[in-house]
Design a protein around this motif. Structure first.
Motif, PDB file in Angstrom:
ATOM      1  N   LEU A 303       0.845  -1.187   0.000  1.00 16.59           N
ATOM      2  CA  LEU A 303       0.000   0.000   0.000  1.00 16.59           C
ATOM      3  C   LEU A 303       0.880   1.237   0.000  1.00 16.59           C
ATOM      4  CD1 LEU A 303      -2.607  -0.947   2.781  1.00 16.59           C
ATOM      5  CD2 LEU A 303      -2.810  -1.285   0.306  1.00 16.59           C
ATOM      6  N   VAL A 304       0.340   2.329  -0.511  1.00 15.80           N
ATOM      7  CA  VAL A 304       0.987   3.625  -0.368  1.00 15.80           C
ATOM      8  C   VAL A 304      -0.050   4.601   0.190  1.00 15.80           C
ATOM      9  CG1 VAL A 304       0.556   4.260  -2.801  1.00 15.80           C
ATOM     10  CG2 VAL A 304       2.306   5.483  -1.483  1.00 15.80           C
ATOM     11  N   LEU A 305       0.298   5.210   1.320  1.00 12.70           N
ATOM     12  CA  LEU A 305      -0.565   6.185   1.979  1.00 12.70           C
ATOM     13  C   LEU A 305      -0.113   7.567   1.536  1.00 12.70           C
ATOM     14  CD1 LEU A 305      -1.498   6.212   5.778  1.00 12.70           C
ATOM     15  CD2 LEU A 305      -0.860   8.299   4.570  1.00 12.70           C
ATOM     16  N   ILE A 306      -1.042   8.332   0.947  1.00 11.85           N
ATOM     17  CA  ILE A 306      -0.712   9.669   0.438  1.00 11.85           C
ATOM     18  C   ILE A 306      -1.607  10.686   1.125  1.00 11.85           C
ATOM     19  CG2 ILE A 306      -0.546  11.154  -1.582  1.00 11.85           C
ATOM     20  CD1 ILE A 306      -0.245   8.614  -3.284  1.00 11.85           C
ATOM     21  N   ASP A 307      -0.976  11.630   1.812  1.00  2.45           N
ATOM     22  CA  ASP A 307      -1.661  12.703   2.537  1.00  2.45           C
ATOM     23  C   ASP A 307      -1.164  14.012   1.928  1.00  2.45           C
ATOM     24  OD1 ASP A 307      -2.510  14.643   4.375  1.00  2.45           O
ATOM     25  OD2 ASP A 307      -2.240  13.322   6.097  1.00  2.45           O
ATOM     26  N   ALA A 308      -2.044  14.704   1.193  1.00  2.64           N
ATOM     27  CA  ALA A 308      -1.583  15.875   0.438  1.00  2.64           C
ATOM     28  C   ALA A 308      -2.742  16.843   0.228  1.00  2.64           C
ATOM     29  CB  ALA A 308      -1.004  15.450  -0.912  1.00  2.64           C
ATOM     30  N   GLY A 309      -2.400  18.106   0.014  1.00  6.65           N
ATOM     31  CA  GLY A 309      -3.415  19.113  -0.250  1.00  6.65           C
ATOM     32  C   GLY A 309      -2.847  20.248  -1.075  1.00  6.65           C
ATOM     33  N   VAL A 310      -3.636  20.740  -2.013  1.00 10.51           N
ATOM     34  CA  VAL A 310      -3.258  21.914  -2.798  1.00 10.51           C
ATOM     35  C   VAL A 310      -3.704  23.165  -2.050  1.00 10.51           C
ATOM     36  CG1 VAL A 310      -3.660  23.209  -4.931  1.00 10.51           C
ATOM     37  CG2 VAL A 310      -3.371  20.729  -5.013  1.00 10.51           C
ATOM     38  N   GLU A 311      -2.793  24.125  -1.949  1.00 11.26           N
ATOM     39  CA  GLU A 311      -3.108  25.462  -1.439  1.00 11.26           C
ATOM     40  C   GLU A 311      -3.352  26.354  -2.654  1.00 11.26           C
ATOM     41  OE1 GLU A 311      -0.794  27.771   1.832  1.00 11.26           O
ATOM     42  OE2 GLU A 311       0.036  28.432  -0.088  1.00 11.26           O
ATOM     43  N   VAL A 312      -4.566  26.893  -2.777  1.00 13.90           N
ATOM     44  CA  VAL A 312      -4.876  27.762  -3.916  1.00 13.90           C
ATOM     45  C   VAL A 312      -4.289  29.147  -3.671  1.00 13.90           C
ATOM     46  CG1 VAL A 312      -6.899  26.470  -4.679  1.00 13.90           C
ATOM     47  CG2 VAL A 312      -7.166  28.230  -2.928  1.00 13.90           C
ATOM     48  N   ASP A 313      -4.390  30.034  -4.651  1.00 15.72           N
ATOM     49  CA  ASP A 313      -3.727  31.332  -4.562  1.00 15.72           C
ATOM     50  C   ASP A 313      -4.212  32.170  -3.390  1.00 15.72           C
ATOM     51  OD1 ASP A 313      -2.085  30.872  -6.732  1.00 15.72           O
ATOM     52  OD2 ASP A 313      -3.483  31.745  -8.175  1.00 15.72           O
ATOM     53  N   SER A 314      -5.431  31.946  -2.950  1.00 20.24           N
ATOM     54  CA  SER A 314      -5.958  32.672  -1.786  1.00 20.24           C
ATOM     55  C   SER A 314      -5.413  32.123  -0.475  1.00 20.24           C
ATOM     56  CB  SER A 314      -7.484  32.585  -1.771  1.00 20.24           C
ATOM     57  OG  SER A 314      -7.900  31.228  -1.673  1.00 20.24           O
ATOM     58  N   LEU A 315      -4.644  31.037  -0.545  1.00 20.04           N
ATOM     59  CA  LEU A 315      -3.972  30.386   0.579  1.00 20.04           C
ATOM     60  C   LEU A 315      -4.857  29.401   1.336  1.00 20.04           C
ATOM     61  CD1 LEU A 315      -1.759  33.266   2.042  1.00 20.04           C
ATOM     62  CD2 LEU A 315      -1.238  31.635   0.212  1.00 20.04           C
ATOM     63  N   LEU A 411      -7.259  28.488   5.973  1.00 23.08           N
ATOM     64  CA  LEU A 411      -6.022  29.146   5.563  1.00 23.08           C
ATOM     65  C   LEU A 411      -4.802  28.374   6.050  1.00 23.08           C
ATOM     66  CD1 LEU A 411      -6.913  32.888   6.143  1.00 23.08           C
ATOM     67  CD2 LEU A 411      -6.187  31.892   3.972  1.00 23.08           C
ATOM     68  N   ASP A 412      -4.909  27.710   7.180  1.00 18.33           N
ATOM     69  CA  ASP A 412      -3.879  26.811   7.681  1.00 18.33           C
ATOM     70  C   ASP A 412      -4.406  25.393   7.605  1.00 18.33           C
ATOM     71  OD1 ASP A 412      -2.213  28.937   8.295  1.00 18.33           O
ATOM     72  OD2 ASP A 412      -2.864  29.038  10.385  1.00 18.33           O
ATOM     73  N   VAL A 413      -3.504  24.448   7.382  1.00 17.46           N
ATOM     74  CA  VAL A 413      -3.964  23.064   7.324  1.00 17.46           C
ATOM     75  C   VAL A 413      -4.504  22.625   8.686  1.00 17.46           C
ATOM     76  CG1 VAL A 413      -1.678  22.064   7.783  1.00 17.46           C
ATOM     77  CG2 VAL A 413      -3.408  20.737   6.561  1.00 17.46           C
ATOM     78  N   HIS A 414      -3.903  23.081   9.774  1.00 15.53           N
ATOM     79  CA  HIS A 414      -4.476  22.914  11.104  1.00 15.53           C
ATOM     80  C   HIS A 414      -4.942  24.294  11.536  1.00 15.53           C
ATOM     81  CE1 HIS A 414      -1.963  19.027  11.879  1.00 15.53           C
ATOM     82  NE2 HIS A 414      -2.980  18.837  11.062  1.00 15.53           N
ATOM     83  N   ASP A 415      -6.152  24.637  11.108  1.00 13.70           N
ATOM     84  CA  ASP A 415      -6.643  26.002  11.239  1.00 13.70           C
ATOM     85  C   ASP A 415      -7.099  26.276  12.679  1.00 13.70           C
ATOM     86  OD1 ASP A 415      -6.847  28.320   9.749  1.00 13.70           O
ATOM     87  OD2 ASP A 415      -8.964  28.033   9.270  1.00 13.70           O
ATOM     88  N   CYS A 416      -7.169  27.577  12.985  1.00 14.10           N
ATOM     89  CA  CYS A 416      -7.704  28.033  14.276  1.00 14.10           C
ATOM     90  C   CYS A 416      -6.901  27.485  15.457  1.00 14.10           C
ATOM     91  CB  CYS A 416      -9.174  27.635  14.430  1.00 14.10           C
ATOM     92  SG  CYS A 416     -10.189  27.944  12.979  1.00 14.10           S
ATOM     93  N   ALA A 417      -5.590  27.373  15.279  1.00 13.72           N
ATOM     94  CA  ALA A 417      -4.758  26.677  16.263  1.00 13.72           C
ATOM     95  C   ALA A 417      -4.655  27.410  17.593  1.00 13.72           C
ATOM     96  CB  ALA A 417      -3.361  26.450  15.687  1.00 13.72           C
ATOM     97  N   LEU A 418      -4.954  28.713  17.636  1.00 10.23           N
ATOM     98  CA  LEU A 418      -4.845  29.462  18.885  1.00 10.23           C
ATOM     99  C   LEU A 418      -6.132  29.455  19.699  1.00 10.23           C
ATOM    100  CD1 LEU A 418      -2.713  32.563  17.815  1.00 10.23           C
ATOM    101  CD2 LEU A 418      -1.960  30.384  18.789  1.00 10.23           C
TER     102      LEU A 418
END
Length: 496
Positions: A303-315, A411-418
């Protein structure tokens, strides 16, 4: 750039008066680069209005951040601080060194002022001789007028920033998003103190602002949801390119890097780039949760596990995981693990609905994981499903599922971190929230407590989910998830 680097800069200089005069002459008039307001402008204005109401008669300072040296005289590609992007609507690589200042009115409300480095005149040395900012080297920046038209804010030269922020700092509360630009924050601190502020109060006062902006992002507006859809659509293209490239990844060696590069091509073509370093983890590498080395081979039968995401121009970024049989068919053991994870994800998704708590998503998914582990006889003798789910004295299942099932995304992959734990884990789900649902099972190759047939198998399935008025919408539903559908997907795209 450090003082040492500036002193050691050994590039040629255009210093003669004759050359300067020659370079300044003979240029056509510049064409306008901004035709009208940004689609994000009115949404950013609404976000600023909410912040303004929370901090009346206080000066709010949100830096974009500066350029960061990658090596010697080369900078990393610039990405503005998330709080700055959220409150201005600027994305991609705009605008290094810029600072949004929300200047308070005496009777309430704020004027939004963007301090930045505008386009230099062609008769300036910066135009042709400044390798970090000059138009000859890095392209034209917007003018003050461009920014005012695009964003609907007041635009001023960044040279006036420090004085504007520090004026009457002893009488007006000034709050700065400190981690956006540490060097600038130190200069602003000195200036604020010189204008009457008490140094020992600055950091505590500022932290509240960073927290407020982070927490505000928890519910997305219409524009943000649109951007999330675009990020997911681009990510789907990237995954399909990787699936189609599986035979090449096997044949060429170091196949994890081949897949990573394939996804990166789509990410740069369809967006700003990747939202985070992609995980392309073949075989036992899938059991290292943050495997981003991507140095391994991709082998048929694994198996190959792929975890990925495109960030668009708006971030805004997607965050999707698929676990794929490299040759298009799961083995019996691989399918057994995969279907357990799929059942857990289905349970987690069913818990994504208004009125539920954020933590309910994990609780629903992890119960299914615990049930499978119990049925396989992997929990300690005498430990029931309820026993292991006991957060004070159990948690044995976490040997094989250590991470949380969900996080906010934007906007962040782990958003609202604060956001505080209460604001995050215990929050009631509301329409407009965007979450991941991503359970997994990980059986390391050297785990003697795992059945031999499972050793070396790691599976995670992750989708991006929008909370709606009556439930949820899986934004990444177009990407196959069930074992049968994944097999068909791989077989179709790798057929040659």
């Amino acid at each position: 750039m450090s003082e040492e680097q500036k002193q050691a800069d050994n590039r040629a200089r255009s210093t003669t008066d004759e050359l300067r005069a020659f370079i300044r002459e003979g240029w056509a008039a510049r064409r306008p680069t901004v035709q009208g307001p940004s689609p994000a402008a009115r949404y950013a204005a609404d976000r600023r209005a909410l912040l303004s109401a929370a901090y009346p008669r206080q000066r709010l300072v949100v830096p974009a951040g500066g350029l960061k040296v990658r090596s010697n005289d080369s900078d990393y590609v610039f990405r503005p601080h998330t709080a700055f992007a959220y409150l201005t609507g600027l994305g991609a690589d705009r605008e290094p060194d810029a600072v949004l200042v929300m200047e308070p009115f005496d009777d309430g409300g704020h004027e939004a002022v963007l301090y930045f480095r505008p386009l230099a005149d062609r008769d300036s040395d910066e135009f042709f001789a400044d390798s970090r900012y000059g138009e000859f080297w890095v392209g034209a920046r917007p003018t003050l007028e461009d920014v005012e038209l695009e964003l609907g804010v007041t635009a001023r030269h960044v040279d006036g920033l420090v004085d504007a922020v520090a004026k009457d700092a002893g009488q007006v509360t000034v709050r700065v998003v400190r981690d956006a630009d540490r060097e600038l924050t130190e200069r602003l601190d000195d200036a604020r103190v010189a204008n009457g502020a008490e140094r020992e109060t600055l950091a505590g006062s500022d932290d509240a602002l960073a927290h407020a902006v982070s927490h505000a992002r928890m519910t997305k507006d219409e524009h943000e949801v649109e951007q999330m859809r675009a990020a997911v659509a681009a990510t789907r293209e990237g995954f399909e390119a990787m699936v189609a490239a599986l035979p090449d990844a096997v044949a060429n060696g170091r196949g994890e890097r081949w897949l990573e590069g394939t996804f990166g091509l789509t990410a740069r073509h369809r967006g700003n780039g990747v939202g985070y370093d992609a995980i392309c983890a073949a075989g036992n590498h899938a059991n290292t949760l943050h495997w981003i080395k991507n140095t391994g081979d991709v082998t048929e039968g694994e198996l190959v596990l792929i975890d990925a995401g495109v960030e668009v121009d708006s971030l805004y970024t997607a965050d999707i995981t698929r676990t794929l049989p490299v040759d298009g068919t799961f083995t019996d053991a691989q399918r057994e693990v995969y279907e357990a994870v799929y059942a857990a994800q289905e349970a987690g998704m069913a818990a994504v609905r208004p009125g539920n708590r954020f933590s309910d998503v994990h609780d629903a998914a992890i119960r299914v994981i615990a049930e499978h582990l119990h049925a396989w006889g992997l929990l300690p003798e005498g430990v029931s499903v309820e026993d292991t789910l006991d957060k004070e004295h159990g948690q044995y299942h976490r040997r094989w599922m250590v991470h949380g099932t969900s996080h906010h995304l934007g906007l962040d992959v782990h958003d609202c971190a604060l956001a505080t734990r209460e604001e995050y884990m215990d929050a009631e789900l509301r329409p407009g929230m965007v979450l991941t649902v991503e359970p997994g099972l990980y059986f390391k190759a050297d785990d003697l407590k795992a059945p031999e047939r499972f050793r070396g198998i790691g599976v995670r399935i992750e989708d991006d989910v929008l909370v709606t008025e009556d439930g949820c919408e899986n934004l990444s539903d177009a990407m196959p998830r069930s074992a049968d559908d994944v097999e068909a997907w791989v077989q179709r795209l790798t057929a040659r």
